[in-house]
Motif scaffolding. Structure first.
Motif, PDB file in Angstrom:
ATOM      1  N   LEU A  74       0.833  -1.198   0.000  1.00 28.66           N
ATOM      2  CA  LEU A  74       0.000   0.000   0.000  1.00 28.66           C
ATOM      3  C   LEU A  74       0.869   1.250   0.000  1.00 28.66           C
ATOM      4  CD1 LEU A  74      -3.352   0.728   1.337  1.00 28.66           C
ATOM      5  CD2 LEU A  74      -1.583   2.184   2.295  1.00 28.66           C
ATOM      6  N   TRP A  75       1.932   1.239   0.775  1.00 29.96           N
ATOM      7  CA  TRP A  75       2.899   2.344   0.758  1.00 29.96           C
ATOM      8  C   TRP A  75       3.439   2.547  -0.662  1.00 29.96           C
ATOM      9  CZ3 TRP A  75       7.463   2.943   4.651  1.00 29.96           C
ATOM     10  CH2 TRP A  75       7.010   3.598   5.803  1.00 29.96           C
ATOM     11  N   ILE A  76       3.902   1.455  -1.249  1.00 30.47           N
ATOM     12  CA  ILE A  76       4.526   1.521  -2.571  1.00 30.47           C
ATOM     13  C   ILE A  76       3.535   2.057  -3.600  1.00 30.47           C
ATOM     14  CG2 ILE A  76       5.571   0.149  -4.429  1.00 30.47           C
ATOM     15  CD1 ILE A  76       6.554  -1.784  -2.215  1.00 30.47           C
ATOM     16  N   TYR A  77       2.303   1.575  -3.525  1.00 28.88           N
ATOM     17  CA  TYR A  77       1.281   2.008  -4.483  1.00 28.88           C
ATOM     18  C   TYR A  77       0.983   3.496  -4.317  1.00 28.88           C
ATOM     19  CZ  TYR A  77      -3.067   2.162  -7.117  1.00 28.88           C
ATOM     20  OH  TYR A  77      -4.053   2.485  -8.025  1.00 28.88           O
ATOM     21  N   CYS A  78       0.812   3.943  -3.074  1.00 28.80           N
ATOM     22  CA  CYS A  78       0.505   5.358  -2.824  1.00 28.80           C
ATOM     23  C   CYS A  78       1.657   6.253  -3.271  1.00 28.80           C
ATOM     24  CB  CYS A  78       0.211   5.583  -1.347  1.00 28.80           C
ATOM     25  SG  CYS A  78      -1.390   4.936  -0.793  1.00 28.80           S
ATOM     26  N   VAL A  79       2.881   5.853  -2.951  1.00 27.27           N
ATOM     27  CA  VAL A  79       4.044   6.652  -3.350  1.00 27.27           C
ATOM     28  C   VAL A  79       4.144   6.732  -4.870  1.00 27.27           C
ATOM     29  CG1 VAL A  79       6.581   6.699  -3.383  1.00 27.27           C
ATOM     30  CG2 VAL A  79       5.359   6.295  -1.234  1.00 27.27           C
ATOM     31  N   SER A  80       3.849   5.629  -5.555  1.00 29.47           N
ATOM     32  CA  SER A  80       3.910   5.634  -7.020  1.00 29.47           C
ATOM     33  C   SER A  80       2.878   6.601  -7.597  1.00 29.47           C
ATOM     34  CB  SER A  80       3.696   4.231  -7.582  1.00 29.47           C
ATOM     35  OG  SER A  80       2.361   3.794  -7.385  1.00 29.47           O
ATOM     36  N   GLN A  81       1.692   6.676  -6.966  1.00 33.00           N
ATOM     37  CA  GLN A  81       0.672   7.618  -7.415  1.00 33.00           C
ATOM     38  C   GLN A  81       1.134   9.059  -7.198  1.00 33.00           C
ATOM     39  OE1 GLN A  81      -2.316   6.370  -8.952  1.00 33.00           O
ATOM     40  NE2 GLN A  81      -0.931   4.624  -8.820  1.00 33.00           N
ATOM     41  N   MET A  82       1.789   9.302  -6.059  1.00 33.25           N
ATOM     42  CA  MET A  82       2.285  10.645  -5.752  1.00 33.25           C
ATOM     43  C   MET A  82       3.393  11.061  -6.708  1.00 33.25           C
ATOM     44  SD  MET A  82       2.315  10.145  -1.605  1.00 33.25           S
ATOM     45  CE  MET A  82       2.997  11.761  -1.173  1.00 33.25           C
ATOM     46  N   VAL A  83       4.321  10.141  -6.988  1.00 32.37           N
ATOM     47  CA  VAL A  83       5.425  10.451  -7.894  1.00 32.37           C
ATOM     48  C   VAL A  83       4.898  10.720  -9.301  1.00 32.37           C
ATOM     49  CG1 VAL A  83       7.477   9.488  -9.030  1.00 32.37           C
ATOM     50  CG2 VAL A  83       7.148   9.191  -6.558  1.00 32.37           C
ATOM     51  N   GLU A  84       3.926   9.918  -9.724  1.00 31.24           N
ATOM     52  CA  GLU A  84       3.327  10.118 -11.050  1.00 31.24           C
ATOM     53  C   GLU A  84       2.685  11.499 -11.147  1.00 31.24           C
ATOM     54  OE1 GLU A  84      -0.214   8.099 -13.700  1.00 31.24           O
ATOM     55  OE2 GLU A  84       0.997   6.798 -12.408  1.00 31.24           O
ATOM     56  N   ALA A  85       1.962  11.895 -10.091  1.00 31.36           N
ATOM     57  CA  ALA A  85       1.324  13.217 -10.080  1.00 31.36           C
ATOM     58  C   ALA A  85       2.374  14.328 -10.088  1.00 31.36           C
ATOM     59  CB  ALA A  85       0.423  13.344  -8.855  1.00 31.36           C
ATOM     60  N   ARG A  86       3.431  14.135  -9.304  1.00 26.39           N
ATOM     61  CA  ARG A  86       4.491  15.151  -9.228  1.00 26.39           C
ATOM     62  C   ARG A  86       5.178  15.308 -10.575  1.00 26.39           C
ATOM     63  NH1 ARG A  86       9.798  16.186  -7.975  1.00 26.39           N
ATOM     64  NH2 ARG A  86      10.185  17.754  -6.341  1.00 26.39           N
ATOM     65  N   ASN A  87       5.451  14.195 -11.247  1.00 24.49           N
ATOM     66  CA  ASN A  87       6.106  14.250 -12.552  1.00 24.49           C
ATOM     67  C   ASN A  87       5.218  14.926 -13.605  1.00 24.49           C
ATOM     68  OD1 ASN A  87       8.373  12.971 -11.551  1.00 24.49           O
ATOM     69  ND2 ASN A  87       7.750  10.932 -12.230  1.00 24.49           N
ATOM     70  N   ALA A  88       3.909  14.877 -13.367  1.00 20.24           N
ATOM     71  CA  ALA A  88       2.970  15.519 -14.291  1.00 20.24           C
ATOM     72  C   ALA A  88       2.752  16.993 -13.943  1.00 20.24           C
ATOM     73  CB  ALA A  88       1.635  14.773 -14.276  1.00 20.24           C
ATOM     74  N   GLY A  89       3.512  17.474 -12.954  1.00 24.96           N
ATOM     75  CA  GLY A  89       3.404  18.876 -12.584  1.00 24.96           C
ATOM     76  C   GLY A  89       2.248  19.198 -11.659  1.00 24.96           C
ATOM     77  N   GLN A  90       1.638  18.168 -11.074  1.00 29.12           N
ATOM     78  CA  GLN A  90       0.509  18.370 -10.171  1.00 29.12           C
ATOM     79  C   GLN A  90       0.993  18.489  -8.731  1.00 29.12           C
ATOM     80  OE1 GLN A  90      -2.159  15.083 -10.822  1.00 29.12           O
ATOM     81  NE2 GLN A  90      -2.155  15.341 -13.053  1.00 29.12           N
ATOM     82  N   GLU A  91       0.195  19.146  -7.904  1.00 28.91           N
ATOM     83  CA  GLU A  91       0.526  19.263  -6.493  1.00 28.91           C
ATOM     84  C   GLU A  91       0.291  17.926  -5.797  1.00 28.91           C
ATOM     85  OE1 GLU A  91      -0.398  22.244  -2.698  1.00 28.91           O
ATOM     86  OE2 GLU A  91      -1.493  22.475  -4.595  1.00 28.91           O
ATOM     87  N   VAL A  92       1.192  17.586  -4.888  1.00 32.48           N
ATOM     88  CA  VAL A  92       1.121  16.306  -4.193  1.00 32.48           C
ATOM     89  C   VAL A  92       0.680  16.526  -2.751  1.00 32.48           C
ATOM     90  CG1 VAL A  92       2.487  14.346  -3.374  1.00 32.48           C
ATOM     91  CG2 VAL A  92       2.878  15.253  -5.658  1.00 32.48           C
ATOM     92  N   PHE A  93      -0.223  15.676  -2.281  1.00 28.30           N
ATOM     93  CA  PHE A  93      -0.743  15.790  -0.919  1.00 28.30           C
ATOM     94  C   PHE A  93      -0.476  14.497  -0.149  1.00 28.30           C
ATOM     95  CE2 PHE A  93      -3.311  18.422  -3.718  1.00 28.30           C
ATOM     96  CZ  PHE A  93      -3.282  19.647  -3.072  1.00 28.30           C
ATOM     97  N   ARG A  94      -0.530  14.607   1.189  1.00 29.09           N
ATOM     98  CA  ARG A  94      -0.346  13.412   2.033  1.00 29.09           C
ATOM     99  C   ARG A  94      -1.530  12.465   1.925  1.00 29.09           C
ATOM    100  NH1 ARG A  94       0.532  13.132   7.801  1.00 29.09           N
ATOM    101  NH2 ARG A  94      -0.705  15.016   8.099  1.00 29.09           N
ATOM    102  N   VAL A  95      -2.690  13.002   1.619  1.00 33.20           N
ATOM    103  CA  VAL A  95      -3.892  12.176   1.493  1.00 33.20           C
ATOM    104  C   VAL A  95      -3.974  11.644   0.071  1.00 33.20           C
ATOM    105  CG1 VAL A  95      -6.405  12.100   1.657  1.00 33.20           C
ATOM    106  CG2 VAL A  95      -5.088  13.508   3.265  1.00 33.20           C
ATOM    107  N   VAL A  96      -3.987  10.332  -0.049  1.00 31.02           N
ATOM    108  CA  VAL A  96      -4.038   9.687  -1.364  1.00 31.02           C
ATOM    109  C   VAL A  96      -5.342   8.901  -1.460  1.00 31.02           C
ATOM    110  CG1 VAL A  96      -2.900   8.096  -2.949  1.00 31.02           C
ATOM    111  CG2 VAL A  96      -1.527   9.485  -1.383  1.00 31.02           C
ATOM    112  N   ARG A  97      -6.076   9.149  -2.507  1.00 28.61           N
ATOM    113  CA  ARG A  97      -7.354   8.441  -2.725  1.00 28.61           C
ATOM    114  C   ARG A  97      -7.235   7.586  -3.980  1.00 28.61           C
ATOM    115  NH1 ARG A  97     -13.408  11.114  -2.359  1.00 28.61           N
ATOM    116  NH2 ARG A  97     -14.569   9.291  -3.077  1.00 28.61           N
ATOM    117  N   PHE A  98      -7.704   6.346  -3.884  1.00 26.28           N
ATOM    118  CA  PHE A  98      -7.587   5.432  -5.018  1.00 26.28           C
ATOM    119  C   PHE A  98      -8.699   4.387  -4.967  1.00 26.28           C
ATOM    120  CE2 PHE A  98      -5.035   3.915  -1.487  1.00 26.28           C
ATOM    121  CZ  PHE A  98      -5.375   2.583  -1.381  1.00 26.28           C
ATOM    122  N   LYS A  99      -8.871   3.694  -6.063  1.00 25.72           N
ATOM    123  CA  LYS A  99      -9.857   2.613  -6.127  1.00 25.72           C
ATOM    124  C   LYS A  99      -9.223   1.322  -5.623  1.00 25.72           C
ATOM    125  CE  LYS A  99     -12.529   4.485  -9.988  1.00 25.72           C
ATOM    126  NZ  LYS A  99     -13.011   4.237 -11.387  1.00 25.72           N
ATOM    127  N   ALA A 100      -9.930   0.635  -4.770  1.00 26.97           N
ATOM    128  CA  ALA A 100      -9.413  -0.608  -4.203  1.00 26.97           C
ATOM    129  C   ALA A 100      -9.082  -1.614  -5.306  1.00 26.97           C
ATOM    130  CB  ALA A 100     -10.423  -1.197  -3.225  1.00 26.97           C
TER     131      ALA A 100
END
Length: 276
Positions: free
Chosen positions: A42-68
């Motif tokens: 779950l850590w790895i998945y959330c971090v990957s979502q954050m890195v992907e958003a950051r690389n796309a120039g989006q703001e990154v937050f501690r709260v990560v929402r995703f589909k189970a």
């Protein structure tokens, strides 16, 4: 990756303390037991979502929402009803496990007390009462690591490793070998870094078996029984050169057949039979 925050065995309820190079980490399990290395997905998945958003120039937050469902598929899990129940149990262990440490991130050292996940909640349920959307709040120091880009990409085959020790050894190889062609470590230190609760002699046999299998993603392994040392070689030309130099130097090496299997798998080819 340096510190064994996650248990290698399900149901581990021990308070574990690790000290190395001036850093101390104490892991205290919650009522549901200590979070395991499979829960770390779950850590790895959330971090990957954050890195992907950051690389796309989006703001990154501690709260990560995703589909189970997306999480289950991305981490090579089944998507049965039972998988959603297990995911709820995983969230309970992650929020219940507490860490006390003086760990350093982004150039700051602090004594921290935190959960592996600050909080988690299921946002929606489908008509069969299965979780659809999950919202996770990551600990601030992990969020800060992503902001500073102190993260490493993992092989997709990492999620295919089912044995906890294999996952942990891969993590250590990924961190310490990095962009180097090889990494040499004593078996005793590897044992300590792994967080394994097995006696050293049993750990040695487990490492020997992993060397023989040759299926660790991204790396080849070799064990030197005379020095009780383990060497990791990165896949690719530089790793092969380092491997060849060690062979010419007369250092004990893993059987050729295990290396052929690993190289063939990396190239997407079927290895030659061991009977040849």
């Amino acid at each position: 990756m340096e510190h064994p925050l996650f248990a290698l065995k399900a149901g581990d309820s021990r308070v574990r303390t690790y000290e190395r190079n001036g850093f101390t980490v104490t892991v205290k399990p919650g009522h549901d037991g200590c979070a395991t290395i499979h829960d770390k997905d779950l850590w790895i998945y959330c971090v990957s979502q954050m890195v992907e958003a950051r690389n796309a120039g989006q703001e990154v937050f501690r709260v990560v929402r995703f589909k189970a469902y997306d999480f289950l598929r991305a981490t090579n899990r089944d998507t049965s009803g039972r998988a959603y129940i297990r995911m709820g149990e995983m969230l309970a262990r992650l929020t219940g496990t507490r860490i006390e440490t003086n760990i350093e991130t982004a150039g700051k050292r602090e004594r921290g007390f935190f959960g592996l996940v600050d909080s988690a909640k299921v946002v929606e349920h489908d008509r069969r009462n299965r979780m659809v959307a999950v919202e996770v709040t990551l600990p601030y120091w992990l969020y800060r690591s992503v902001e500073a880009m102190h993260v490493l990409a993992l092989s997709r085959d990492y999620f295919r490793l089912r044995k906890p020790l294999e996952r942990r050894i891969y993590e250590l190889a990924r961190k310490h070998c990095g962009t180097q062609p090889s990494w040499l470590i004593s078996l005793a230190v590897l044992h300590k870094k792994s967080g394994s609760a097995s006696p050293l002699r049993n750990f040695r046999e487990d490492v020997r078996a992993l060397v023989q299998s040759g299926h660790l993603p991204d790396y080849l392994m070799s064990y030197d029984p005379a020095r009780d040392m383990v060497t990791f070689y990165a896949f690719g030309p530089t790793g092969r050169v380092a491997e060849a130099k060690d062979m010419l130097a007369g250092r004990p090496h893993a059987p050729l057949v295990a290396h052929e299997k690993a190289h063939a798998r990396k190239a997407g080819k079927r290895p030659r039979s061991a009977n040849r």
